[in-house]
Design a protein around this motif. Structure first.
Motif, PDB file in Angstrom:
ATOM      1  N   THR A   8       0.828  -1.211   0.000  1.00 33.01           N
ATOM      2  CA  THR A   8       0.000   0.000   0.000  1.00 33.01           C
ATOM      3  C   THR A   8       0.857   1.254   0.000  1.00 33.01           C
ATOM      4  N   ALA A   9       2.104   1.122   0.444  1.00 31.72           N
ATOM      5  CA  ALA A   9       2.977   2.293   0.483  1.00 31.72           C
ATOM      6  C   ALA A   9       3.837   2.407  -0.776  1.00 31.72           C
ATOM      7  N   ALA A  10       3.614   1.465  -1.740  1.00 28.80           N
ATOM      8  CA  ALA A  10       4.495   1.418  -2.911  1.00 28.80           C
ATOM      9  C   ALA A  10       4.214   2.548  -3.893  1.00 28.80           C
ATOM     10  N   PHE A  11       3.007   3.081  -3.857  1.00 34.88           N
ATOM     11  CA  PHE A  11       2.654   4.130  -4.822  1.00 34.88           C
ATOM     12  C   PHE A  11       1.995   5.318  -4.120  1.00 34.88           C
ATOM     13  N   GLN A  12       2.219   6.451  -4.717  1.00 39.59           N
ATOM     14  CA  GLN A  12       1.549   7.664  -4.225  1.00 39.59           C
ATOM     15  C   GLN A  12       0.883   8.355  -5.415  1.00 39.59           C
ATOM     16  N   ILE A  13      -0.147   9.101  -5.109  1.00 38.16           N
ATOM     17  CA  ILE A  13      -0.810   9.846  -6.193  1.00 38.16           C
ATOM     18  C   ILE A  13      -0.877  11.322  -5.821  1.00 38.16           C
ATOM     19  N   ILE A  41      -4.065  16.537  -6.920  1.00 43.22           N
ATOM     20  CA  ILE A  41      -4.668  17.433  -7.908  1.00 43.22           C
ATOM     21  C   ILE A  41      -4.329  16.982  -9.337  1.00 43.22           C
ATOM     22  N   GLU A  42      -3.051  16.587  -9.538  1.00 44.89           N
ATOM     23  CA  GLU A  42      -2.640  16.261 -10.910  1.00 44.89           C
ATOM     24  C   GLU A  42      -2.967  14.827 -11.313  1.00 44.89           C
ATOM     25  N   GLY A  43      -3.183  13.957 -10.321  1.00 43.69           N
ATOM     26  CA  GLY A  43      -3.519  12.572 -10.654  1.00 43.69           C
ATOM     27  C   GLY A  43      -2.316  11.755 -11.104  1.00 43.69           C
ATOM     28  N   ILE A  44      -1.107  12.240 -10.839  1.00 40.71           N
ATOM     29  CA  ILE A  44       0.091  11.514 -11.283  1.00 40.71           C
ATOM     30  C   ILE A  44       0.487  10.480 -10.225  1.00 40.71           C
TER      31      ILE A  44
END
Ligand SMILES: [Ca+2]
Ligand SMILES: [Ca+2]
Ligand SMILES: [Ca+2]
Ligand SMILES: [Ca+2]
Length: 275
Positions: A259-264, A267-270
Motif C-alpha cells: 500500500t505504500a508502494a505508490f503515491q498519487i 490534484i494532478e492525478g500523477i
C-alpha cells in the motif's frame, strides 16, 4: 296683478352645497343638472363599488320677499377602469439551484391597481412567455414556482438553458377591451450544484520493471465531471487494492507493505513509485 303672479311662481335653481370640485352646473330655470367635467371615482369619499355625490339644490321664486326650499340631489357614480395595474418593479432577478424540485418557490411578483372598485382593481397574474414549461405562476398571489415534473439541470434541458427570461403580466378585471395590463421581466439564473459523479478514463494496464527508481511516474490518471466547476481530488483507495505474486498468489500487506508502494498527486492525478 299678472306680473306679480308670474314672479311669485317663477322658479330659479342653484347648487348651494355638495360640489366643491365644481363638477356640476344646474340650469337656473329648468333645474337640469349637467356635468361640466368628469368626476374622479377614486377621489370621491367612500368605499365600495359605487360612490355618492350629494348635492344640495335650492329653488327660489321671485316673489317679494322671495321664498325658497332646499332639496338633495343624490348622484350615484360608478367606477371606470382608468387605472392600469403596476408591478412594484419592472425587473425581478432570482437564482435557483439546478436540483430544485417541482413546487420549489422561486420569487413572488406583485402589482397593484389604483382603481377604486373591486372589479377594476382586481389583479391576476400570468406568464406570457419564456417559462419553457419549467415555471408556473399562481394567478392570484403572483408566486412563481418550479413546475411539477420539471428538471432545471441545464444538461437535461432542451435547448440547454442556464438562464430563463420570463415575461409576466398583471391583468385587471376590466371587461373586454377595457382590460388593462402591465408586464415585467423575471430573470432566473440556474445555479450549478454538485450532482454529477466524476468518472475515470480507463488508465489501462501499466507494466513497470521492479527496479524502477523511486519517484518515477507510473501513469497519470484522468477523471472528468460534468458539473460546471468540478474540483477533483485524487487519492488511492487502499481498501480496494491488492497485490499478487508472478504466480498469481495474493500478497498480504503484512508480508510486503504494497500500500505504500505508490503515491498519487491529489490534484494532478500523477501516480509515482514511493518505496
Ligand atoms: Ca384597473
Ligand atoms: Ca377608476
Ligand atoms: Ca461532480
Ligand atoms: Ca451540476
Amino acid at each position: 296683478m299678472a306680473t306679480a303672479r308670474t314672479s311669485n311662481s317663477e322658479l330659479t335653481f342653484r347648487i348651494v352645497a355638495g360640489d366643491p370640485g365644481g363638477n356640476f352646473t344646474i340650469d337656473g330655470s329648468t333645474g337640469q343638472l349637467t356635468l361640466t367635467r368628469p368626476l374622479d371615482f377614486e377621489a370621491l369619499f367612500g368605499e365600495g363599488d359605487t360612490r355618492m355625490v350629494n348635492l344640495t339644490v335650492q329653488v327660489s321664486d321671485k316673489g317679494q320677499p322671495p321664498l325658497s326650499a332646499l332639496c338633495r340631489a343624490q348622484v350615484v357614480v360608478t367606477d371606470q377602469n382608468d387605472e392600469a395595474p403596476r408591478f412594484d418593479r419592472s425587473v425581478y432577478t432570482k437564482t435557483v439551484p439546478e436540483d430544485a424540485p417541482g413546487g420549489t418557490r422561486v420569487i413572488q411578483v406583485s402589482a397593484s391597481d389604483a382603481d377604486g372598485s373591486r372589479q377594476n382593481s382586481r389583479v391576476v397574474y400570468r406568464i406570457q412567455h419564456g417559462a419553457q414549461d419549467k415555471f408556473v405562476i399562481d394567478s392570484t398571489t403572483g408566486l412563481i414556482t418550479v413546475a411539477q415534473g420539471a428538471n432545471l439541470d441545464p444538461d437535461l434541458s432542451r435547448p440547454r438553458a442556464a438562464n430563463y427570461k420570463l415575461t409576466v403580466a398583471a391583468l385587471d378585471g376590466g371587461l373586454g377591451a377595457d382590460q388593462l395590463v402591465d408586464v415585467a421581466t423575471v430573470n432566473i439564473t440556474i445555479q450549478d450544484v454538485n450532482n454529477k459523479l466524476p468518472s475515470f478514463t480507463d488508465p489501462g494496464l501499466v507494466t513497470i520493471p521492479e527496479d524502477t527508481p523511486l519517484g518515477s511516474v507510473v501513469r497519470r490518471v484522468v477523471a472528468t465531471d460534468l458539473d460546471a466547476v468540478p474540483l477533483l481530488r485524487y487519492s488511492i483507495d487502499h481498501s480496494l487494492g491488492e497485490a499478487r505474486t508472478e504466480e498469481g498468489t495474493l500478497v498480504r500487506a503484512s508480508d510486503y507493505n504494497f500500500t505504500a508502494a505508490f503515491q498519487i498527486h491529489p490534484i494532478e492525478g500523477i501516480v509515482r513509485t514511493a518505496r
